[in-house]
Design a protein around this motif. Structure first.
Motif, PDB file in Angstrom:
ATOM      1  N   PRO A 168      51.362  37.649  -4.708  1.00  0.00           N
ATOM      2  CA  PRO A 168      52.194  37.513  -3.505  1.00  0.00           C
ATOM      3  C   PRO A 168      51.765  38.440  -2.369  1.00  0.00           C
ATOM      4  O   PRO A 168      51.954  38.123  -1.197  1.00  0.00           O
ATOM      5  N   GLU A 169      51.131  39.566  -2.715  1.00  0.00           N
ATOM      6  CA  GLU A 169      50.688  40.507  -1.661  1.00  0.00           C
ATOM      7  C   GLU A 169      49.585  39.918  -0.798  1.00  0.00           C
ATOM      8  O   GLU A 169      49.275  40.449   0.270  1.00  0.00           O
ATOM      9  N   GLN A 187      65.235  37.797   1.459  1.00  0.00           N
ATOM     10  CA  GLN A 187      64.973  37.936   0.026  1.00  0.00           C
ATOM     11  C   GLN A 187      64.594  36.587  -0.588  1.00  0.00           C
ATOM     12  O   GLN A 187      63.658  36.477  -1.376  1.00  0.00           O
ATOM     13  N   THR A 209      51.048  37.439   3.929  1.00  0.00           N
ATOM     14  CA  THR A 209      51.878  38.195   4.866  1.00  0.00           C
ATOM     15  C   THR A 209      52.964  37.285   5.426  1.00  0.00           C
ATOM     16  O   THR A 209      52.680  36.151   5.839  1.00  0.00           O
ATOM     17  N   LEU A 210      54.165  37.792   5.456  1.00  0.00           N
ATOM     18  CA  LEU A 210      55.283  37.036   6.031  1.00  0.00           C
ATOM     19  C   LEU A 210      55.502  37.465   7.482  1.00  0.00           C
ATOM     20  O   LEU A 210      55.828  38.622   7.757  1.00  0.00           O
ATOM     21  N   GLN A 253      61.691  44.107   6.759  1.00  0.00           N
ATOM     22  CA  GLN A 253      60.672  43.255   7.394  1.00  0.00           C
ATOM     23  C   GLN A 253      59.998  44.026   8.539  1.00  0.00           C
ATOM     24  O   GLN A 253      60.672  44.711   9.304  1.00  0.00           O
ATOM     25  N   ARG A 310      61.072  35.669   0.479  1.00  0.00           N
ATOM     26  CA  ARG A 310      60.088  36.446  -0.283  1.00  0.00           C
ATOM     27  C   ARG A 310      59.957  35.896  -1.701  1.00  0.00           C
ATOM     28  O   ARG A 310      58.845  35.813  -2.244  1.00  0.00           O
ATOM     29  N   GLU A 311      61.081  35.487  -2.280  1.00  0.00           N
ATOM     30  CA  GLU A 311      61.018  34.902  -3.630  1.00  0.00           C
ATOM     31  C   GLU A 311      60.273  33.575  -3.613  1.00  0.00           C
ATOM     32  O   GLU A 311      59.523  33.258  -4.529  1.00  0.00           O
TER      33      GLU A 311
END
Ligand code: PLP
Length: 235
Positions: free
Chosen positions: A26-27, A9, A30-31, A51, A12-13
């Motif tokens: 943010p989209e 989390q 890719t993480l 994830q 992602r932040e």
């Protein structure tokens, strides 16, 4: 909340904040959760936390985890480690992406060995951008020729570029290297409209990478904690 869920989390932040600072959505980023040396149970925790994209560095270890987590067919596996020719078949058979293509011989083998029932293997050209001590990665000047060769291979899909900049604490210097990669990425996109991926940014330089235009960050430590390299043989 488990610490992996909590860390995910936070990451992602951090991605969202870095994107917002430079007016990006943010989209667009890719993480890839880098799970090398971590057990399949840790990956399962990350899957439970939403994830779906994971990166592995060592072929044998990665293939074992792909098998252990086969009950999750929507998980996407990325090979991000140095690749020797004699291991290329396992990557072609078990991964959706390979980030570390830096010579034609490896690209040809991956294309030849990609099973016919699978979609083309997504590949990135690894560029040696700042680490003269690294044996991995092609010089930036030579990437265009390799791109042309990869684009002609039937079972590969050229998606873009990847780099592992030399460790650097200073943000401005991180940014300068990342911008060099971003310039090369945009030049490649002009020749190959399907190119959409710049794999750049790890736990310590993801903010600079996102500011420069990275579309894919590879984050290990900030999600899974520090790694222990106790195992004698990783390949
Ligand atoms: C280990 C590794 C990462 C993750 O690095 P962290 O600093 O732990 O986030 C990213 N990319 C590659 C190629 C790696 O080998």
């Amino acid at each position: 909340m488990t610490s992996i869920e909590h860390n995910l989390q936070q990451v992602r932040e951090r991605i969202a904040a870095a994107a917002a600072r430079c007016g990006r959505a943010p989209e667009e980023i890719t993480l890839v959760a880098v799970s090398k040396t971590k057990p399949a149970g840790a990956i399962a925790e990350a899957i439970a936390a939403g994830q779906r994209v994971f990166g592995e560095n060592y072929v044998q270890e990665g293939v074992e985890k792909v098998a252990a987590l086969a009950a999750h067919p929507d998980v996407q596996w990325h090979f991000i480690g140095p690749l020797q020719s004699n291991k290329s078949r396992l990557v072609a058979e078990h991964f959706a992406w390979c980030h570390t293509v830096d010579r034609l011989r490896i690209a040809q083998r991956l294309s030849d060995q990609r099973p016919a029932h699978l979609p083309p293997l997504n590949v990135l050209i690894q560029v040696n951008i700042s680490d003269e001590h690294s044996k991995s990665g092609i010089m930036l000047e030579a990437a265009g020729e390799l791109a042309q060769q990869i684009a002609a291979l039937p079972h590969l899909r050229l998606r873009g570029l990847m780099a592992i900049p030399a460790p650097e604490q200073d943000y401005a210097r991180q940014l300068a290297v990342c911008q060099q990669m971003a310039d090369a990425f945009r030049a490649l996109q002009r020749d190959y409209p399907a190119v959409d991926t710049l794999s750049l940014g790890m736990s310590d330089d993801m903010d600079a990478a996102i500011a420069a235009g990275s579309t894919m960050v590879r984050i290990g430590t900030a999600i899974f904690g520090a790694r222990e390299y106790a195992r004698p043989s990783q390949q």
